[in-house]
Design a protein around this motif. Structure first.
Motif, PDB file in Angstrom:
ATOM      1  N   SER A   9      67.358  25.959  51.528  1.00  0.00           N
ATOM      2  CA  SER A   9      67.276  25.461  50.160  1.00  0.00           C
ATOM      3  C   SER A   9      68.423  24.493  49.862  1.00  0.00           C
ATOM      4  N   GLU A  10      69.627  24.855  50.306  1.00  0.00           N
ATOM      5  CA  GLU A  10      70.783  23.975  50.089  1.00  0.00           C
ATOM      6  C   GLU A  10      70.644  22.674  50.867  1.00  0.00           C
ATOM      7  N   GLU A  11      70.119  22.752  52.099  1.00  0.00           N
ATOM      8  CA  GLU A  11      69.913  21.552  52.894  1.00  0.00           C
ATOM      9  C   GLU A  11      68.885  20.631  52.232  1.00  0.00           C
ATOM     10  N   ALA A  12      67.837  21.214  51.671  1.00  0.00           N
ATOM     11  CA  ALA A  12      66.825  20.418  50.978  1.00  0.00           C
ATOM     12  C   ALA A  12      67.429  19.746  49.747  1.00  0.00           C
ATOM     13  N   GLU A  13      68.283  20.480  49.016  1.00  0.00           N
ATOM     14  CA  GLU A  13      68.966  19.897  47.855  1.00  0.00           C
ATOM     15  C   GLU A  13      69.856  18.745  48.270  1.00  0.00           C
ATOM     16  N   ASP A  14      70.634  18.950  49.354  1.00  0.00           N
ATOM     17  CA  ASP A  14      71.523  17.903  49.861  1.00  0.00           C
ATOM     18  C   ASP A  14      70.729  16.663  50.240  1.00  0.00           C
ATOM     19  N   LEU A  15      69.594  16.853  50.917  1.00  0.00           N
ATOM     20  CA  LEU A  15      68.755  15.738  51.315  1.00  0.00           C
ATOM     21  C   LEU A  15      68.222  15.011  50.083  1.00  0.00           C
ATOM     22  N   GLY A  16      67.780  15.763  49.084  1.00  0.00           N
ATOM     23  CA  GLY A  16      67.286  15.144  47.851  1.00  0.00           C
ATOM     24  C   GLY A  16      68.364  14.321  47.167  1.00  0.00           C
ATOM     25  N   TYR A  17      69.584  14.836  47.160  1.00  0.00           N
ATOM     26  CA  TYR A  17      70.687  14.100  46.542  1.00  0.00           C
ATOM     27  C   TYR A  17      71.009  12.850  47.352  1.00  0.00           C
ATOM     28  N   GLU A  59      69.012   8.972  54.929  1.00  0.00           N
ATOM     29  CA  GLU A  59      69.013   9.532  56.272  1.00  0.00           C
ATOM     30  C   GLU A  59      70.426   9.852  56.758  1.00  0.00           C
ATOM     31  N   ARG A  60      71.389   9.266  56.089  1.00  0.00           N
ATOM     32  CA  ARG A  60      72.778   9.442  56.496  1.00  0.00           C
ATOM     33  C   ARG A  60      73.618   9.604  55.237  1.00  0.00           C
ATOM     34  N   ALA A  61      74.545  10.553  55.255  1.00  0.00           N
ATOM     35  CA  ALA A  61      75.419  10.785  54.096  1.00  0.00           C
ATOM     36  C   ALA A  61      76.576   9.798  54.133  1.00  0.00           C
ATOM     37  N   ILE A  62      76.931   9.269  52.973  1.00  0.00           N
ATOM     38  CA  ILE A  62      78.047   8.344  52.870  1.00  0.00           C
ATOM     39  C   ILE A  62      79.284   9.118  52.423  1.00  0.00           C
TER      40      ILE A  62
END
Length: 184
Positions: A9-17, A59-62
């Motif tokens: 759930s947290e990974e999905a939230e992170d991806l959405g953000y 696709e990549r976090a800044i």
């Protein structure tokens, strides 16, 4: 099992953000009328097109330092690169494909101001307008730098700044050569 569900759930939230951040990055870049390749070339390859594209697609976090450098490159406050719950404002809509910000419920009470002409002006009126319109740009996340459309309430404030009544504000902006019209 419950811990796995929380992590997912947290990974999905992170991806959405990350996707929302990417959308903001793309919107600002497009408002600046820059392609990914333009950013790479103009930044002397500090921001590679492929990496910036990955940021924009989520696709990549800044990292925070890179986000800050990108904000400096785009000449916008860093918080404008981060998504908000309302994305721009309660009465605004951001088109993430074109990078434009437009008000909901568009009406004919809007006035478009030539920001290039304002930048060329001098004097106290220009200073007041520049400061006020800069505030509007930050509130809306609108940094195209060429023009700014103000709404009825903004026009009332501009009338106060220019020391004219609200009905005369359009005329005063015309006199100053700041108002863009369809014929301009």
């Amino acid at each position: 099992m419950a811990l796995d569900n929380i992590v997912e759930s947290e990974e999905a939230e992170d991806l959405g953000y990350a996707v929302k951040v990417g959308g903001r990055l793309r919107a600002i870049r497009k408002q600046k009328r820059l392609s990914l390749q333009d950013v790479e070339a103009t930044s002397q390859q500090e921001f590679k097109a492929s990496v910036l594209g990955a940021y924009e697609r989520g696709e990549r976090a800044i990292s925070v330092p890179r986000l800050q450098r990108l904000a400096q490159f785009y000449a916008v406050p860093v918080d404008q690169l981060l998504p908000r719950d309302d994305e721009v404002g309660a009465d605004s809509v951001i088109d993430l494909d074109s990078g434009t910000v437009t008000p909901r419920g568009v009406d004919d009470s809007r006035v478009t101001i030539d920001l290039h002409r304002l930048a060329d002006m001098g004097g106290p009126d220009a200073q007041l307008l520049t400061r006020y319109l800069g505030y509007i740009q930050v509130q809306r996340g609108d940094f195209n730098g060429r023009m700014l459309t103000v709404r009825r309430d903004d026009l009332r404030a501009i009338a106060c700044l220019l020391d004219v009544n609200p009905d005369s504000a359009r005329g005063k902006l015309d006199d100053l050569g700041l108002r863009l019209t369809a014929a301009s």
